[in-house]
Design a protein around this motif. Structure first.
Motif, PDB file in Angstrom:
ATOM      1  N   UNK A 256       3.913  12.504   6.822  1.00 21.78           N
ATOM      2  CA  UNK A 256       3.239  11.858   5.976  1.00 21.78           C
ATOM      3  C   UNK A 256       1.789  12.333   6.280  1.00 21.78           C
ATOM      4  N   UNK A 257       0.775  11.858   5.478  1.00 22.10           N
ATOM      5  CA  UNK A 257      -0.408  12.529   5.794  1.00 22.10           C
ATOM      6  C   UNK A 257      -1.231  12.801   4.433  1.00 22.10           C
ATOM      7  N   UNK A 258      -0.449  13.025   3.359  1.00 19.72           N
ATOM      8  CA  UNK A 258      -1.133  13.631   2.189  1.00 19.72           C
ATOM      9  C   UNK A 258      -1.690  12.197   1.464  1.00 19.72           C
ATOM     10  N   UNK A 259      -2.823  12.432   1.100  1.00 16.39           N
ATOM     11  CA  UNK A 259      -3.361  11.113   0.380  1.00 16.39           C
ATOM     12  C   UNK A 259      -3.682  11.534  -1.353  1.00 16.39           C
TER      13      UNK A 259
ATOM     14  N   UNK B 187      -2.860  19.026  -4.048  1.00 16.19           N
ATOM     15  CA  UNK B 187      -2.776  18.062  -2.882  1.00 16.19           C
ATOM     16  C   UNK B 187      -1.404  18.422  -2.532  1.00 16.19           C
ATOM     17  N   UNK B 188      -0.451  18.787  -3.362  1.00 19.85           N
ATOM     18  CA  UNK B 188       1.003  18.956  -3.030  1.00 19.85           C
ATOM     19  C   UNK B 188       1.133  20.155  -2.332  1.00 19.85           C
ATOM     20  N   UNK B 189       0.446  21.193  -2.887  1.00 16.24           N
ATOM     21  CA  UNK B 189       0.434  22.460  -2.274  1.00 16.24           C
ATOM     22  C   UNK B 189      -0.262  22.586  -0.820  1.00 16.24           C
ATOM     23  N   UNK B 190      -1.412  21.776  -0.705  1.00 18.53           N
ATOM     24  CA  UNK B 190      -1.993  21.777   0.496  1.00 18.53           C
ATOM     25  C   UNK B 190      -0.991  21.104   1.612  1.00 18.53           C
ATOM     26  N   UNK B 191      -0.425  19.983   1.342  1.00 17.60           N
ATOM     27  CA  UNK B 191       0.484  19.497   2.315  1.00 17.60           C
ATOM     28  C   UNK B 191       1.729  20.293   2.605  1.00 17.60           C
ATOM     29  N   UNK B 192       2.185  21.047   1.540  1.00 16.42           N
ATOM     30  CA  UNK B 192       3.210  22.288   1.703  1.00 16.42           C
ATOM     31  C   UNK B 192       2.948  23.128   2.708  1.00 16.42           C
TER      32      UNK B 192
ATOM     33  N   UNK C  43       0.880  -1.210   0.102  1.00 15.43           N
ATOM     34  CA  UNK C  43       0.053  -0.127  -0.021  1.00 15.43           C
ATOM     35  C   UNK C  43       0.898   1.128   0.217  1.00 15.43           C
ATOM     36  N   UNK C  44       1.015   2.060  -1.050  1.00 16.16           N
ATOM     37  CA  UNK C  44       1.907   3.084  -1.165  1.00 16.16           C
ATOM     38  C   UNK C  44       1.181   4.237  -0.368  1.00 16.16           C
ATOM     39  N   UNK C  45       2.214   5.019   0.132  1.00 16.44           N
ATOM     40  CA  UNK C  45       1.685   6.332   1.076  1.00 16.44           C
ATOM     41  C   UNK C  45       2.743   7.269   0.712  1.00 16.44           C
ATOM     42  N   UNK C  46       2.270   8.619   0.654  1.00 18.85           N
ATOM     43  CA  UNK C  46       3.154   9.680   0.364  1.00 18.85           C
ATOM     44  C   UNK C  46       3.830   9.981   1.452  1.00 18.85           C
ATOM     45  N   UNK C  47       5.425  10.354   1.465  1.00 17.53           N
ATOM     46  CA  UNK C  47       5.822  10.940   2.439  1.00 17.53           C
ATOM     47  C   UNK C  47       6.199  12.342   1.749  1.00 17.53           C
ATOM     48  N   UNK C  48       6.188  13.316   2.729  1.00 19.12           N
ATOM     49  CA  UNK C  48       6.476  14.713   2.105  1.00 19.12           C
ATOM     50  C   UNK C  48       7.808  15.281   2.907  1.00 19.12           C
TER      51      UNK C  48
ATOM     52  N   UNK D 247      12.141  24.334  -0.870  1.00 17.75           N
ATOM     53  CA  UNK D 247      12.186  23.123  -1.456  1.00 17.75           C
ATOM     54  C   UNK D 247      11.108  22.268  -0.839  1.00 17.75           C
ATOM     55  N   UNK D 248      10.444  21.614  -1.600  1.00 11.64           N
ATOM     56  CA  UNK D 248       9.572  20.565  -1.102  1.00 11.64           C
ATOM     57  C   UNK D 248       9.185  19.467  -2.137  1.00 11.64           C
ATOM     58  N   UNK D 249       9.005  18.302  -1.630  1.00  9.84           N
ATOM     59  CA  UNK D 249       8.791  17.019  -2.610  1.00  9.84           C
ATOM     60  C   UNK D 249       8.049  15.872  -1.896  1.00  9.84           C
ATOM     61  N   UNK D 250       7.551  15.175  -2.738  1.00  9.89           N
ATOM     62  CA  UNK D 250       6.863  13.920  -2.137  1.00  9.89           C
ATOM     63  C   UNK D 250       7.557  12.650  -2.688  1.00  9.89           C
ATOM     64  N   UNK D 251       7.280  11.665  -2.059  1.00 12.95           N
ATOM     65  CA  UNK D 251       7.492  10.188  -2.809  1.00 12.95           C
ATOM     66  C   UNK D 251       6.621   9.290  -1.842  1.00 12.95           C
TER      67      UNK D 251
END
Length: 447
Positions: A319-322, A328-333, A268-273, A354-358
Motif C-alpha cells: 500500500x502507499x499510493x495516494x 500515480x500507478x506508474x510511480x507505484x509500479x 476511508x478507501x486506500x489503494x492497495x497495489x 502485471x500490475x494493478x490496484x484496488x
C-alpha cells in the motif's frame, strides 16, 4: 418518501473506479453474463455490491428461502474481491489482538478471535460445498522481520497467539533459508491459520453458488439513489428501479459518500497495489532461495505482502499510493519493482508484466463494521476490512444475512455505532502525512 440529502460523491479520481486500474489483473472475472436491471421490480431484500460481503449475504439469504437481489455497478468480483492478494487469514482490523484485549477485555477478544477463525472455516466450507477450485495452498502465514528489532515484537505476538492455543513458531534469521524463505529479512513468525487462494475463482464461484441457490444478480446496475418509503426502500439505477422490504449495503472501499448520507465519512478507501512476475524457472527460484508456498508479509507499517503462486509466478503487493491516476500507478509500479529487487535481489531483473490496484477500506476506529445503517429500519451495512477481507467479508456477509432474517443483532467487538472521520470531506488528505510518517518509521528497504 425520504431520499438522500447529500449529492453522492466518491473521494478518489475517476481512474480508481475505472477498468484501467485493474487492466493487468491476472485473476479471472466470472465467465457468466449477468444482465443489467432494465425494468422496475421488487424483492424481499436488496443488496448493493457484488463482492464477498454482498455475495455471501445473498447466498445465505437465498438458501434460507428469501427473495434476494444483488445490484452490482460493474460485474461480480470487479472490485477488490476480485483483485486482492488472495490471503484468507486472520484479520480485518488494524488494532491487533493485544490492543483489542486491552480495550475490550478477555471475553470480547476471545469472541472476536473465534469469529476470525470461523471466517476462515466458512471460506473453506464454501469452497468444498460448492466445488469451487480456487487453487488453494499455504499452511497459514508467515510474518517476516524487516529489522532485527522487529523480532522482539514477533516474540510478543507469539505469546499472544499462545493465549488462544495457537502454536505460532519463531524462525530465527539463520533458519529462514532452510524453510525456503530466503530474502533480506531478520527472522519470522509462522502462524498456522488460514490459506491462500485465487480470489477471482473464489468470488466467481461464490456468485454462481448464490445464483444457483435462487439469488438474482444484476451486473452493470449502479445504484444512484436510495429512497426510503413507508414499507421499505426503492433503489434507483440508470435503467430500472427495485423496491425492497430490507436493504444490505456491501460496497466497502467502492462506496459513495451520500449514498446514503450515513455513509459519508464512515469509511476511508486506500489503494492497495500488486505486482506479479512472469513464471519463474526452477533455477531462478533456487537462486533466490524463496521456494515456500506460505502467504507472507513483512513487519513494516506500510507492509509488503507476497507469495509464490502455484504456477510459479511471484505476487508482491503493498500500500502507499495516494494518487489515483495513470502517472500515480506508474510511480507505484516503479516503487514496488525497486522494493522487490531490494528484498529478493536474485530477482532484481525478473520481468514483472502485471500490475494493478484496488481500493481497500479503513474505519475510524480501525475495526470492521457489521450492523445497522444509522436509524434506518431493516437496513444493514458491512465494510471496513482493512485490506484483509477474504475471510472477514465472507463471514460478515453471512452475519448480515442473519441480521436481515432476525437471527442475530450483536457481534463481538465490532458492532457498535460506527463513528465518522473528523472533517469527513477532506479525510483522504489524512493519508498524505500518514504514508510519509510510516515510510520514515519503516526506513528504506535493505540495499
Amino acid at each position: 418518501m425520504a431520499g438522500s440529502d447529500t449529492m453522492p460523491r466518491r473521494i478518489y479520481e475517476d481512474y480508481a473506479y475505472s477498468d484501467a486500474a485493474r487492466a493487468e489483473c491476472i485473476w479471472p472475472l466470472p465467465d457468466q453474463n449477468w444482465p443489467a436491471l432494465n425494468a422496475d421490480t421488487r424483492t424481499d431484500i436488496a443488496i448493493i455490491g457484488g463482492g464477498y460481503t454482498g455475495l455471501s449475504a445473498a447466498l445465505h439469504l437465498a438458501q434460507a428461502g428469501v427473495g434476494v437481489t444483488v445490484l452490482e455497478a460493474n460485474q461480480p468480483g470487479w472490485g477488490s474481491s476480485g483483485r486482492n492478494g488472495g490471503f484468507c487469514c486472520i484479520g480485518g482490523d488494524m488494532r491487533g489482538l493485544g490492543a483489542i484485549q486491552k480495550r475490550y477485555g478477555d471475553t470480547a477478544t476471545l469472541a472476536y478471535f473465534n469469529a476470525q477463525r470461523d471466517a476462515i472455516d466458512l471460506v473453506a466450507d464454501l469452497l468444498a460445498i460448492h466445488a469451487i477450485d480456487a487453487d488453494t495452498h499455504s499452511d497459514g502465514e508467515v510474518q517476516l522481520a524487516h529489522h532485527p528489532k522487529a523480532m522482539t515484537q514477533l516474540a510478543t505476538e507469539k505469546d499472544h497467539w499462545a493465549a488462544f492455543d495457537i502454536d505460532a513458531r519463531l524462525i530465527p534469521a539463520d533458519g529462514l533459508a532452510a524453510r525456503g524463505l530466503a530474502g533480506r529479512f531478520h527472522g519470522a513468525l509462522h502462524v498456522p491459520l488460514g490459506f491462500a487462494l485465487n480470489p477471482g475463482k473464489y468470488v466467481g464461484g461464490l456468485a454462481k453458488a448464490a445464483t444457483r441457490a435462487g439469488a438474482t444478480i444484476h451486473a452493470r446496475s449502479p445504484v444512484t439513489r436510495i429512497v426510503r418509503t413507508p414499507s421499505g426502500y426503492t433503489l434507483i439505477t440508470p435503467q430500472g428501479r427495485i423496491i425492497a422490504d430490507r436493504l444490505i449495503l456491501a460496497t466497502n472501499g467502492y462506496g459513495t459518500d451520500g449514498l446514503p448520507d450515513w455513509m459519508t465519512g464512515r469509511y476511508l478507501p486506500l489503494q492497495s497495489n500488486i505486482l506479479v512476475t512472469r513464471t519463474l524457472t526452477g533455477d531462478e527460484i533456487a537462486a533466490q532461495g524463496w521456494s515456500s508456498d506460505l502467504m507472507a508479509y513483512d513487519s513494516r507499517n506500510l507492509l509488503h505482502y507476497f507469495r509464490l503462486l502455484p504456477d510459479r509466478r511471484f505476487l508482491f503487493g503493498a500500500r502507499g499510493n495516494i494518487r489515483a491516476s495513470a502517472p500515480g500507478q506508474d510511480a507505484m509500479r516503479a516503487r514496488l519493482h525497486r522494493d522487490l529487487a531490494a528484498l529478493f535481489p536474485a530477482w532484481a531483473n525478473i520481468e514483472t508484466p502485471h500490475f494493478w490496484s484496488g481500493l481497500v477500506s479503513l474505519s475510524p476506529d480501525l475495526l470492521p463494521y457489521a450492523g445497522p445503517i444509522g436509524d434506518w429500519e431493516n437496513a444493514w451495512a458491512g465494510m471496513n476490512y482493512h485490506g484483509n477481507g477474504v475471510a472477514m467479508a465472507t463471514w460478515v456477509g453471512a452475519r448480515l444475512a442473519d441480521m436481515a432474517l432476525g437471527r442475530q443483532q450483536a457481534l463481538p467487538v465490532h458492532t457498535r455505532p460506527l463513528p465518522r472521520f473528523p472533517l469527513a470531506g477532506i479525510r483522504r488528505s489524512y493519508l498524505y502525512p500518514a504514508v510519509l510518517g510510516y515510510r520514515l518509521m519503516d526506513g528504506p528497504p535493505p540495499t
